[in-house]
Enzyme design. Structure first.
Site, PDB file in Angstrom:
ATOM      1  NE  ARG A 124       8.416  -3.206   4.312  1.00  0.00           N
ATOM      2  CZ  ARG A 124       7.368  -2.806   5.109  1.00  0.00           C
ATOM      3  NH1 ARG A 124       6.472  -2.464   4.124  1.00  0.00           N
ATOM      4  NH2 ARG A 124       7.083  -2.825   6.446  1.00  0.00           N
ATOM      5  NE  ARG A 129      10.031  -0.697   8.691  1.00  0.00           N
ATOM      6  CZ  ARG A 129       8.493  -0.424   8.005  1.00  0.00           C
ATOM      7  NH1 ARG A 129       8.704   0.067   6.912  1.00  0.00           N
ATOM      8  NH2 ARG A 129       7.515  -0.962   8.737  1.00  0.00           N
ATOM      9  NE  ARG A 140      -1.029   1.308  10.654  1.00  0.00           N
ATOM     10  CZ  ARG A 140       0.591   1.035  10.587  1.00  0.00           C
ATOM     11  NH1 ARG A 140       0.857   0.397  11.905  1.00  0.00           N
ATOM     12  NH2 ARG A 140       1.255   1.045   9.770  1.00  0.00           N
ATOM     13  CE  LYS A 168      -0.961  -0.217   5.086  1.00  0.00           C
ATOM     14  NZ  LYS A 168       0.026  -1.587   5.095  1.00  0.00           N
ATOM     15  NE  ARG A 174       4.753  -4.868  11.031  1.00  0.00           N
ATOM     16  CZ  ARG A 174       5.309  -4.011   9.955  1.00  0.00           C
ATOM     17  NH1 ARG A 174       6.353  -4.984   9.407  1.00  0.00           N
ATOM     18  NH2 ARG A 174       4.905  -3.409   9.302  1.00  0.00           N
TER      19      ARG A 174
END
Length: 211
Positions: free
Chosen positions: A123, A156, A88, A13, A167
């Site tokens: 990522r 990260r 969220r 996103k 998550r």
């Protein structure tokens, strides 16, 4: 145009939000980027938020709403904006209502959990400017440094496998209900994430009426 992007962590996103931002000429407001910048600079907000983010948990609503309110008052938001990472929770969505913010479209990007884990493992992000990349789907020019500012890319902490699973659990429990919340308002647009970035982008632009 005021747009919200929904989707599990790693669904893409953020990347789609940036592409739509360039196409529509409106800023992307990423609470994740704002929070990470605050952590990097060790601001009071950053210190408060760091322990939540590192564990893959959601930062408390009151902290996020405060920084979002300040950001939306900036001049570049007067003609519209994209919200990436907010809301969220249902409580955060209701907070937008209380701020008298009318959302035009909510784009929900769906990707299966197993694909999410695969994506997040690859990522990489820039610690300097906040740009994000992926070693397979969206690599930087040399695969090591940020294309925008040339800083060395990093992985990260919240993209580690054990944190990813947590998550996803948090997302399904607290954020996924927003899909029904906005579907009932008739502004939710579903986009199934594709293997190729360009294919997902084409679907995203289509539901937003952008060419």
């Amino acid at each position: 145009m005021r747009i919200i992007f929904l989707g599990a962590p790693g669904a893409g996103k953020g990347t789609q939000a940036e592409l739509v931002s360039k196409k529509a000429g409106i800023p992307t407001i990423s609470t994740g980027v704002i929070l990470r910048e605050a952590i990097k600079n060790k601001t009071p907000l950053g210190v408060s938020a760091q322990s939540y983010i590192e564990k893959g948990q959601l930062v408390p609503d009151e902290l996020v709403i405060d920084i979002l309110t300040d950001r939306l008052m900036q001049p570049d938001c007067k003609d519209g904006y994209i919200l990436d990472g907010f809301p969220r929770t249902i409580a955060q969505a209701e907070a937008l209502d209380k701020m008298n913010i009318k959302i035009d479209k909510v784009v929900n990007i769906y990707v299966p959990d197993e694909k999410i884990v695969e994506r997040l493992a690859g990522r990489r992000s820039c610690p300097s400017c906040g740009a994000t990349y992926h070693v397979v789907y969206n690599p930087s020019e040399d695969g090591v440094h940020c294309t925008k500012c040339t800083s060395e890319l990093t992985q990260r902490t919240d993209d580690k496998p054990e944190t990813i699973l947590n998550r996803l659990e948090v997302y399904h429990k607290q954020t996924a209900p927003l899909e029904e919340f906005y579907r009932n308002r008739g502004i939710l647009c579903d986009v199934v994430g594709q293997e190729e970035l360009e294919d997902t982008t084409a679907l995203t632009m289509k539901v937003l009426g952008l060419k």
